[in-house]
Design a protein around this motif. Structure first.
Motif, PDB file in Angstrom:
ATOM      1  N   VAL A  57      56.831  50.101  30.700  1.00 21.91           N
ATOM      2  CA  VAL A  57      56.031  50.787  29.703  1.00 21.91           C
ATOM      3  C   VAL A  57      56.808  51.922  29.035  1.00 21.91           C
ATOM      4  O   VAL A  57      57.570  52.644  29.681  1.00 21.91           O
ATOM      5  N   GLU A  58      56.653  52.016  27.751  1.00 22.30           N
ATOM      6  CA  GLU A  58      57.106  53.146  26.948  1.00 22.30           C
ATOM      7  C   GLU A  58      56.043  53.382  25.896  1.00 22.30           C
ATOM      8  O   GLU A  58      55.322  52.463  25.511  1.00 22.30           O
ATOM      9  N   TYR A  59      55.949  54.621  25.408  1.00 20.16           N
ATOM     10  CA  TYR A  59      54.957  54.886  24.373  1.00 20.16           C
ATOM     11  C   TYR A  59      55.522  54.448  23.036  1.00 20.16           C
ATOM     12  O   TYR A  59      56.682  54.705  22.725  1.00 20.16           O
ATOM     13  N   PRO A  60      54.715  53.753  22.212  1.00 20.52           N
ATOM     14  CA  PRO A  60      55.215  53.274  20.915  1.00 20.52           C
ATOM     15  C   PRO A  60      55.749  54.410  20.050  1.00 20.52           C
ATOM     16  O   PRO A  60      55.187  55.504  20.000  1.00 20.52           O
ATOM     17  N   LYS A  61      56.842  54.123  19.338  1.00 23.00           N
ATOM     18  CA  LYS A  61      57.416  55.119  18.442  1.00 23.00           C
ATOM     19  C   LYS A  61      56.508  55.372  17.241  1.00 23.00           C
ATOM     20  O   LYS A  61      56.483  56.461  16.683  1.00 23.00           O
ATOM     21  N   PHE A  62      55.774  54.328  16.844  1.00 26.63           N
ATOM     22  CA  PHE A  62      54.779  54.464  15.773  1.00 26.63           C
ATOM     23  C   PHE A  62      53.445  54.045  16.379  1.00 26.63           C
ATOM     24  O   PHE A  62      53.152  52.846  16.442  1.00 26.63           O
ATOM     25  N   PRO A  63      52.663  54.997  16.870  1.00 27.72           N
ATOM     26  CA  PRO A  63      51.474  54.668  17.670  1.00 27.72           C
ATOM     27  C   PRO A  63      50.340  54.059  16.864  1.00 27.72           C
ATOM     28  O   PRO A  63      49.276  54.643  16.684  1.00 27.72           O
ATOM     29  N   LEU A  64      50.586  52.842  16.357  1.00 23.13           N
ATOM     30  CA  LEU A  64      49.550  52.129  15.633  1.00 23.13           C
ATOM     31  C   LEU A  64      48.563  51.464  16.589  1.00 23.13           C
ATOM     32  O   LEU A  64      47.435  51.172  16.215  1.00 23.13           O
ATOM     33  N   VAL A  65      49.027  51.216  17.796  1.00 21.23           N
ATOM     34  CA  VAL A  65      48.209  50.589  18.832  1.00 21.23           C
ATOM     35  C   VAL A  65      47.975  51.626  19.927  1.00 21.23           C
ATOM     36  O   VAL A  65      48.905  51.992  20.645  1.00 21.23           O
ATOM     37  N   PRO A  66      46.742  52.139  20.081  1.00 22.45           N
ATOM     38  CA  PRO A  66      46.502  53.253  21.001  1.00 22.45           C
ATOM     39  C   PRO A  66      46.549  52.856  22.471  1.00 22.45           C
ATOM     40  O   PRO A  66      46.190  51.735  22.848  1.00 22.45           O
ATOM     41  N   LEU A  67      47.006  53.788  23.282  1.00 19.15           N
ATOM     42  CA  LEU A  67      46.975  53.630  24.742  1.00 19.15           C
ATOM     43  C   LEU A  67      45.566  53.932  25.231  1.00 19.15           C
ATOM     44  O   LEU A  67      45.015  55.006  24.962  1.00 19.15           O
ATOM     45  N   ILE A  68      44.962  52.975  25.935  1.00 18.62           N
ATOM     46  CA  ILE A  68      43.632  53.205  26.497  1.00 18.62           C
ATOM     47  C   ILE A  68      43.729  54.077  27.731  1.00 18.62           C
ATOM     48  O   ILE A  68      43.082  55.114  27.843  1.00 18.62           O
ATOM     49  N   ASP A  69      44.574  53.653  28.685  1.00 21.37           N
ATOM     50  CA  ASP A  69      44.733  54.415  29.932  1.00 21.37           C
ATOM     51  C   ASP A  69      45.712  53.670  30.820  1.00 21.37           C
ATOM     52  O   ASP A  69      46.167  52.565  30.493  1.00 21.37           O
ATOM     53  N   GLY A  70      46.005  54.298  31.960  1.00 20.37           N
ATOM     54  CA  GLY A  70      46.769  53.647  33.008  1.00 20.37           C
ATOM     55  C   GLY A  70      45.854  53.387  34.191  1.00 20.37           C
ATOM     56  O   GLY A  70      44.966  54.196  34.491  1.00 20.37           O
ATOM     57  N   PHE A  71      46.057  52.262  34.883  1.00 20.81           N
ATOM     58  CA  PHE A  71      45.167  51.873  35.966  1.00 20.81           C
ATOM     59  C   PHE A  71      45.973  51.547  37.212  1.00 20.81           C
ATOM     60  O   PHE A  71      46.957  50.804  37.157  1.00 20.81           O
ATOM     61  N   GLU A  72      45.533  52.098  38.346  1.00 16.92           N
ATOM     62  CA  GLU A  72      46.247  51.915  39.605  1.00 16.92           C
ATOM     63  C   GLU A  72      46.135  50.490  40.125  1.00 16.92           C
ATOM     64  O   GLU A  72      47.050  49.998  40.781  1.00 16.92           O
ATOM     65  N   THR A  73      45.019  49.836  39.854  1.00 23.78           N
ATOM     66  CA  THR A  73      44.832  48.461  40.312  1.00 23.78           C
ATOM     67  C   THR A  73      44.334  47.593  39.170  1.00 23.78           C
ATOM     68  O   THR A  73      43.735  48.081  38.204  1.00 23.78           O
ATOM     69  N   ILE A  74      44.566  46.282  39.288  1.00 23.90           N
ATOM     70  CA  ILE A  74      44.094  45.349  38.273  1.00 23.90           C
ATOM     71  C   ILE A  74      42.578  45.260  38.295  1.00 23.90           C
ATOM     72  O   ILE A  74      41.926  45.116  37.253  1.00 23.90           O
ATOM     73  N   ALA A  75      41.991  45.372  39.482  1.00 26.20           N
ATOM     74  CA  ALA A  75      40.531  45.346  39.577  1.00 26.20           C
ATOM     75  C   ALA A  75      39.916  46.514  38.822  1.00 26.20           C
ATOM     76  O   ALA A  75      38.899  46.362  38.124  1.00 26.20           O
ATOM     77  N   GLU A  76      40.523  47.678  38.945  1.00 32.37           N
ATOM     78  CA  GLU A  76      40.053  48.857  38.200  1.00 32.37           C
ATOM     79  C   GLU A  76      40.188  48.622  36.698  1.00 32.37           C
ATOM     80  O   GLU A  76      39.300  48.977  35.916  1.00 32.37           O
ATOM     81  N   LEU A  77      41.285  47.998  36.287  1.00 30.95           N
ATOM     82  CA  LEU A  77      41.524  47.693  34.877  1.00 30.95           C
ATOM     83  C   LEU A  77      40.446  46.754  34.338  1.00 30.95           C
ATOM     84  O   LEU A  77      39.883  46.982  33.268  1.00 30.95           O
ATOM     85  N   GLU A  78      40.132  45.710  35.097  1.00 30.60           N
ATOM     86  CA  GLU A  78      39.120  44.746  34.668  1.00 30.60           C
ATOM     87  C   GLU A  78      37.755  45.402  34.498  1.00 30.60           C
ATOM     88  O   GLU A  78      37.034  45.146  33.523  1.00 30.60           O
ATOM     89  N   THR A  79      37.415  46.285  35.435  1.00 35.75           N
ATOM     90  CA  THR A  79      36.123  46.970  35.361  1.00 35.75           C
ATOM     91  C   THR A  79      36.063  47.892  34.153  1.00 35.75           C
ATOM     92  O   THR A  79      35.073  47.910  33.411  1.00 35.75           O
ATOM     93  N   ALA A  80      37.122  48.658  33.929  1.00 33.96           N
ATOM     94  CA  ALA A  80      37.139  49.625  32.833  1.00 33.96           C
ATOM     95  C   ALA A  80      37.053  48.948  31.469  1.00 33.96           C
ATOM     96  O   ALA A  80      36.428  49.465  30.539  1.00 33.96           O
ATOM     97  N   LEU A  81      37.659  47.776  31.339  1.00 33.50           N
ATOM     98  CA  LEU A  81      37.668  47.066  30.057  1.00 33.50           C
ATOM     99  C   LEU A  81      36.527  46.064  29.940  1.00 33.50           C
ATOM    100  O   LEU A  81      36.402  45.380  28.925  1.00 33.50           O
TER     101      LEU A  81
END
Length: 503
Positions: free
Chosen positions: A352-376
């Motif tokens: 991961v790196e932050y985009p140089k032109f942030p046209l696509v926003p970062l939602i968040d970082g997730f410690e587990t895939i299960a947490e990611l699935e729930t959040a989204l």
């Protein structure tokens, strides 16, 4: 009728053609070729016509030249062995270029693609003869456009696995020597203006075409001039040939809503004030067929940095649907086809790196895939299953699901995982229109039955040529084909004028 209704009706109205019998021949001007619009296509059409000896009048609604062309970054899609390709050690042939463009076109027009590829090296030289030189250098990184003045980079999907099997990949995005990603073509347009002055072309600014003048009826009808307006002054100019090069319709919200509803939802639009579809509607007024009007270019690049392409993209079902290493408008077009135009780029902490032109926003970082699935609000276990398959394919070096190139495959197995939102309305999408008037290889406007409308030509963004949809688009196609087919239209229009008895 309210003022809003009146404005909307004017925005979509097809101007009635003006019969020659209603024109006062004693006051009408006469030239050989009239060109409507001074962008790259119109400027090249006017110059080629004038260089063959035609008397040319160029009408431009704006107060200056350039149109949308002058706002672009300056990519011309050229190949077949240009001087820049040769100088940077990149082998290319007209046949390889042809095979690639045929493979990526929605409905390939083989004669146009063949002419464009076979004539690309000559066209490269013609452009440089305007008074500049593409830098003999290559930018090797994955980017939207060269950040500096590098003359060449890959600007399409040539290196995708599916297309490498069809044609040997070669970089064809030739950028004019201006640093940055906007207004790169202004220098070319300024040079084109100067060459037009040398060739004796009359340019009238703040003067727009309002109607086509026609003689005859039905399939025997031919275009013999245009009516024009400049502030409160109106007039008619008669000519055996008229070239419409008045841009697309991205600034006409009613036309956009009718033809390309996805472009009407959220994106910023890329165009000039005068990209209102008038040129296209002028073509309609005499029976021209319109093609690919429902195919916009819509994009929100998530690169650079290129490291983000090691990640994987899922839809609302947690499933992959596209190879992540494609050209940005291709990826974006696949996003537009997903439920609710929603998609998410998932990248592990090793890449991961932050985009140089942030046209696509970062939602968040997730410690587990299960947490990611729930959040989204994705189906439980969906991303986990997708990630397991993706990591297995990455380890094996072959993407059997979507065909991602091995060089961009890497296991995404190290948490936390970052998620970027590619959803329309969340990411900063931008777009423009691609559809326009059906034309022959020489720019002659055509009816639905394929017959030509005598005396009428179209080029640039108001014509349908090689750029047909976002999936097959390559940066530089609009400027490349606009200038190339603009030249062809100008030459043919001048030839027609020499052999036509004036109206």
């Amino acid at each position: 009728m309210s003022s809003t209704e009146s404005t909307e009706s004017r925005a979509t109205q097809v101007p009635a053609a003006l019969p020659l019998a209603d024109v006062d021949a004693t006051t009408a001007e006469r030239v050989d070729v009239v060109v409507v619009g001074f962008g790259i296509a119109g400027g090249c059409a006017a110059l080629e016509a004038a260089r063959t000896g035609a008397r040319v009048l160029l009408l431009e609604r704006a107060a200056t030249h350039g149109g949308t062309s002058a706002m672009s970054g300056g990519h011309f899609y050229l190949g077949g062995g240009t001087a820049v390709q040769q100088a940077t050690g990149h082998d290319d042939t007209p046949q390889a270029m042809y095979d690639y463009l045929v493979a990526t076109s929605k409905e390939p027009e083989h004669d146009k693609i063949r002419a464009y590829c076979d004539g690309s090296v000559e066209h490269f030289g013609w452009l440089e003869a305007l008074g500049f030189e593409f830098e003999r250098s290559y930018y090797p990184h994955k980017a939207v456009i060269q950040p500096g003045t590098e003359g060449l980079m890959f600007t399409g999907n040539e290196k995708m696995v599916a297309f490498k099997k069809i044609a040997a990949p070669a970089p064809r995005g030739h950028k004019v020597p201006v640093a940055g990603d906007t207004e790169g073509t202004k220098m070319v347009m300024d040079l084109l203006r100067d060459r037009l002055a040398e060739a004796g072309v009359e340019v009238r600014y703040e003067t727009g075409a309002t109607h086509l003048v026609v003689d005859g009826e039905g399939t025997e009808q031919r275009v013999v001039g245009v009516a024009w307006k400049s502030f409160d002054t109106t007039g008619v100019v008669l000519a055996p040939a008229v070239v419409i090069a008045a841009g697309g319709f991205v600034m006409n919200r009613e036309m956009v809503a009718a033809y390309t509803p996805a472009l009407a939802e959220k994106p910023f639009v890329l165009g000039s004030t005068y990209d209102d579809g008038l040129g296209i509607r002028l073509g309609q007024s005499v029976g021209a067929e319109l093609k690919h009007m429902d195919e916009p270019f819509i994009t929100a690049p998530f690169y650079p940095p290129s490291s983000l392409m090691f990640g994987f993209i899922v839809n609302k079902h947690g499933q992959r649907f596209v190879n992540e290493d494609g050209y940005h408008s291709r990826t974006s077009q696949f996003v537009m086809e997903q439920p609710d135009h929603a998609a998410y780029l998932i990248v592990d902490s090793n890449h991961v790196e932050y985009p140089k032109f942030p046209l696509v926003p970062l939602i968040d970082g997730f410690e587990t895939i299960a947490e990611l699935e729930t959040a989204l609000d994705l189906p439980a276990g969906s991303v986990a299953a997708t990630l397991e398959r993706y990591n297995a394919m990455a380890a094996a070096g072959e993407d059997t699901e979507c065909g991602k190139a091995p060089e961009w495959l890497a296991p995404q197995d190290t948490g936390p995982w970052a998620v970027f939102d590619l959803t329309l309305g969340k990411a900063m999408y931008a777009g423009f229109t691609l559809g326009g008037i059906r034309t022959t290889v020489d720019g002659r406007a055509q009816r639905p039955d394929g017959s030509v409308i005598e005396g009428l030509y179209a080029a640039g963004a108001c014509a349908s040529n090689i750029a047909q949809d976002g999936k097959g688009y390559c940066s530089g196609t609009q400027l490349g084909e606009g200038s190339f087919f603009g030249r062809r239209a100008g030459r043919h229009a001048a030839d027609l004028a020499r052999t036509t008895t004036p109206a």
